[in-house]
Design a protein around this motif. Sequence first.
Motif, PDB file in Angstrom:
ATOM      1  N   ARG A  80       0.833  -1.197   0.000  1.00 20.35           N
ATOM      2  CA  ARG A  80       0.000   0.000   0.000  1.00 20.35           C
ATOM      3  C   ARG A  80       0.869   1.249   0.000  1.00 20.35           C
ATOM      4  N   GLU A  81       0.307   2.329  -0.469  1.00 21.45           N
ATOM      5  CA  GLU A  81       0.991   3.615  -0.469  1.00 21.45           C
ATOM      6  C   GLU A  81       1.484   3.936   0.947  1.00 21.45           C
ATOM      7  N   GLY A  82       2.766   4.270   1.061  1.00 20.99           N
ATOM      8  CA  GLY A  82       3.331   4.641   2.349  1.00 20.99           C
ATOM      9  C   GLY A  82       3.864   3.488   3.179  1.00 20.99           C
ATOM     10  N   ASP A  83       3.723   2.241   2.729  1.00 18.64           N
ATOM     11  CA  ASP A  83       4.230   1.097   3.488  1.00 18.64           C
ATOM     12  C   ASP A  83       5.751   1.137   3.603  1.00 18.64           C
ATOM     13  N   ARG A  84       6.239   0.614   4.720  1.00 19.56           N
ATOM     14  CA  ARG A  84       7.667   0.364   4.910  1.00 19.56           C
ATOM     15  C   ARG A  84       7.891  -1.129   4.684  1.00 19.56           C
ATOM     16  N   VAL A  85       8.726  -1.466   3.708  1.00 20.29           N
ATOM     17  CA  VAL A  85       8.863  -2.846   3.242  1.00 20.29           C
ATOM     18  C   VAL A  85      10.305  -3.304   3.412  1.00 20.29           C
ATOM     19  N   LEU A  86      10.481  -4.571   3.780  1.00 22.82           N
ATOM     20  CA  LEU A  86      11.798  -5.192   3.865  1.00 22.82           C
ATOM     21  C   LEU A  86      11.802  -6.442   2.999  1.00 22.82           C
ATOM     22  N   ASP A  87      12.802  -6.539   2.102  1.00 16.61           N
ATOM     23  CA  ASP A  87      12.981  -7.718   1.262  1.00 16.61           C
ATOM     24  C   ASP A  87      14.159  -8.516   1.803  1.00 16.61           C
ATOM     25  N   LEU A  88      13.895  -9.728   2.285  1.00 14.86           N
ATOM     26  CA  LEU A  88      14.940 -10.598   2.815  1.00 14.86           C
ATOM     27  C   LEU A  88      15.647 -11.316   1.674  1.00 14.86           C
ATOM     28  N   GLY A  89      16.948 -11.092   1.539  1.00 15.54           N
ATOM     29  CA  GLY A  89      17.698 -11.696   0.449  1.00 15.54           C
ATOM     30  C   GLY A  89      17.368 -11.027  -0.863  1.00 15.54           C
ATOM     31  N   SER A  90      17.645  -9.736  -0.965  1.00 19.62           N
ATOM     32  CA  SER A  90      17.123  -8.904  -2.063  1.00 19.62           C
ATOM     33  C   SER A  90      17.858  -9.078  -3.382  1.00 19.62           C
ATOM     34  N   GLY A  91      19.025  -9.729  -3.375  1.00 19.27           N
ATOM     35  CA  GLY A  91      19.697 -10.033  -4.629  1.00 19.27           C
ATOM     36  C   GLY A  91      19.944  -8.808  -5.479  1.00 19.27           C
ATOM     37  N   PRO A 145      19.504  -6.135  10.427  1.00 16.36           N
ATOM     38  CA  PRO A 145      20.054  -4.898  11.003  1.00 16.36           C
ATOM     39  C   PRO A 145      19.070  -3.728  10.964  1.00 16.36           C
ATOM     40  N   LEU A 146      17.916  -3.936  11.563  1.00  9.05           N
ATOM     41  CA  LEU A 146      16.901  -2.884  11.680  1.00  9.05           C
ATOM     42  C   LEU A 146      16.290  -2.941  13.075  1.00  9.05           C
ATOM     43  N   PRO A 147      15.821  -1.795  13.589  1.00  3.44           N
ATOM     44  CA  PRO A 147      15.181  -1.797  14.908  1.00  3.44           C
ATOM     45  C   PRO A 147      13.854  -2.555  14.900  1.00  3.44           C
ATOM     46  N   ALA A 148      13.394  -2.899  16.081  1.00  3.35           N
ATOM     47  CA  ALA A 148      12.116  -3.593  16.231  1.00  3.35           C
ATOM     48  C   ALA A 148      10.961  -2.698  15.796  1.00  3.35           C
ATOM     49  N   ALA A 149       9.930  -3.332  15.258  1.00  5.27           N
ATOM     50  CA  ALA A 149       8.656  -2.675  14.958  1.00  5.27           C
ATOM     51  C   ALA A 149       8.796  -1.480  14.013  1.00  5.27           C
ATOM     52  N   THR A 150       9.663  -1.620  13.009  1.00 10.59           N
ATOM     53  CA  THR A 150       9.876  -0.511  12.069  1.00 10.59           C
ATOM     54  C   THR A 150       9.403  -0.835  10.654  1.00 10.59           C
ATOM     55  N   ILE A 151       8.854  -2.029  10.433  1.00 10.12           N
ATOM     56  CA  ILE A 151       8.487  -2.485   9.093  1.00 10.12           C
ATOM     57  C   ILE A 151       7.006  -2.870   9.067  1.00 10.12           C
ATOM     58  N   ASP A 152       6.352  -2.541   7.945  1.00 11.11           N
ATOM     59  CA  ASP A 152       4.946  -2.922   7.764  1.00 11.11           C
ATOM     60  C   ASP A 152       4.790  -4.253   7.046  1.00 11.11           C
ATOM     61  N   VAL A 153       5.664  -4.512   6.073  1.00 18.02           N
ATOM     62  CA  VAL A 153       5.548  -5.720   5.255  1.00 18.02           C
ATOM     63  C   VAL A 153       6.938  -6.301   5.021  1.00 18.02           C
ATOM     64  N   VAL A 154       7.080  -7.608   5.238  1.00 16.33           N
ATOM     65  CA  VAL A 154       8.308  -8.322   4.881  1.00 16.33           C
ATOM     66  C   VAL A 154       8.007  -9.230   3.696  1.00 16.33           C
ATOM     67  N   ILE A 155       8.839  -9.112   2.660  1.00 15.50           N
ATOM     68  CA  ILE A 155       8.737  -9.977   1.500  1.00 15.50           C
ATOM     69  C   ILE A 155      10.038 -10.762   1.364  1.00 15.50           C
ATOM     70  N   SER A 156      10.012 -11.826   0.598  1.00 13.91           N
ATOM     71  CA  SER A 156      11.214 -12.599   0.315  1.00 13.91           C
ATOM     72  C   SER A 156      10.890 -13.531  -0.837  1.00 13.91           C
ATOM     73  N   ASN A 157      11.904 -13.847  -1.641  1.00 16.52           N
ATOM     74  CA  ASN A 157      11.666 -14.635  -2.842  1.00 16.52           C
ATOM     75  C   ASN A 157      12.676 -15.772  -2.930  1.00 16.52           C
ATOM     76  N   CYS A 158      12.272 -16.935  -2.441  1.00 15.15           N
ATOM     77  CA  CYS A 158      13.063 -18.168  -2.563  1.00 15.15           C
ATOM     78  C   CYS A 158      14.407 -18.047  -1.854  1.00 15.15           C
ATOM     79  N   VAL A 159      14.400 -17.470  -0.641  1.00 13.69           N
ATOM     80  CA  VAL A 159      15.635 -17.250   0.110  1.00 13.69           C
ATOM     81  C   VAL A 159      15.607 -17.965   1.457  1.00 13.69           C
TER      82      VAL A 159
END
Length: 274
Positions: A80-91, A145-159
Amino acid sequence: MPEQKPDLRETVRRRYAAAAVQVTEGGTTCCGPAAIGLGIGIDDIFGSARYTDGERDELPAGAVAASLGCGNPTAVADLREGDRVLDLGSGGGIDVLLSARRVGPAGKVYGLDMTEEMLALALANQRKAGATNVEFLKGTIEAIPLPAATIDVVISNCVINLSTDKAAVFAETFRVLGPGGRIGISDVVAEDALTPARRAERGDYVGCIAGALSFTEYRRGLEAAGFTRIEITPTHLVADGMHAAIVRAAKPSVAGTGATGHVTGAPAACCAHH
């Protein structure tokens, strides 16, 4: 679950460093096993084929060429607009750059990778794409390496299948998500009938097969970390008894609330509880 083995982590790092160098030099690369005897081409089950033509056209060629995933988490993560997203293993950054477009200038997307060569490729792709709401971080998915409760959505792709400390990955993912945060992950998941030894017969660890959890193991791992509203939905076969799957779950908005996790859409053989 066991701590990540240094020798295995280094094997994985070398594999993906070499993939990044190959793309930088103008080639393409891929993850996964040869689908021997299944009548499935490797290009159909891993890599950029999992994205639409429109999505591929949006991005630098290097980001598309470096795609090693088994799915398209940005298509299922409900960004969504404004989300904070983290991609695990972003390649090479394909999912980070697609997410950056979806969350807009008010949002922020972090890409986390342990491989210097992949991070260099991702930064080059970020510059080519002109993405200003993106930040790439060096680190492991077992110690984000990010503080707690700082992300709205975590994504990852085959990692996640590449980690031998998946409990730490799930716990760290839960930690960095804020209340009500959610995950939208593509990963390889094994049918419950396949023992770890039988999974290893179908492909090696670096090929995204031997390290895969079963459907039940994946659900229990997420539950143990505190996730609720768990759905694990297979999308396509990647080896005999092994499926690419979409994994969705949420961190409760209030501690102690939420629905019971469940598996949806899995083949009958995947759903037995042991």
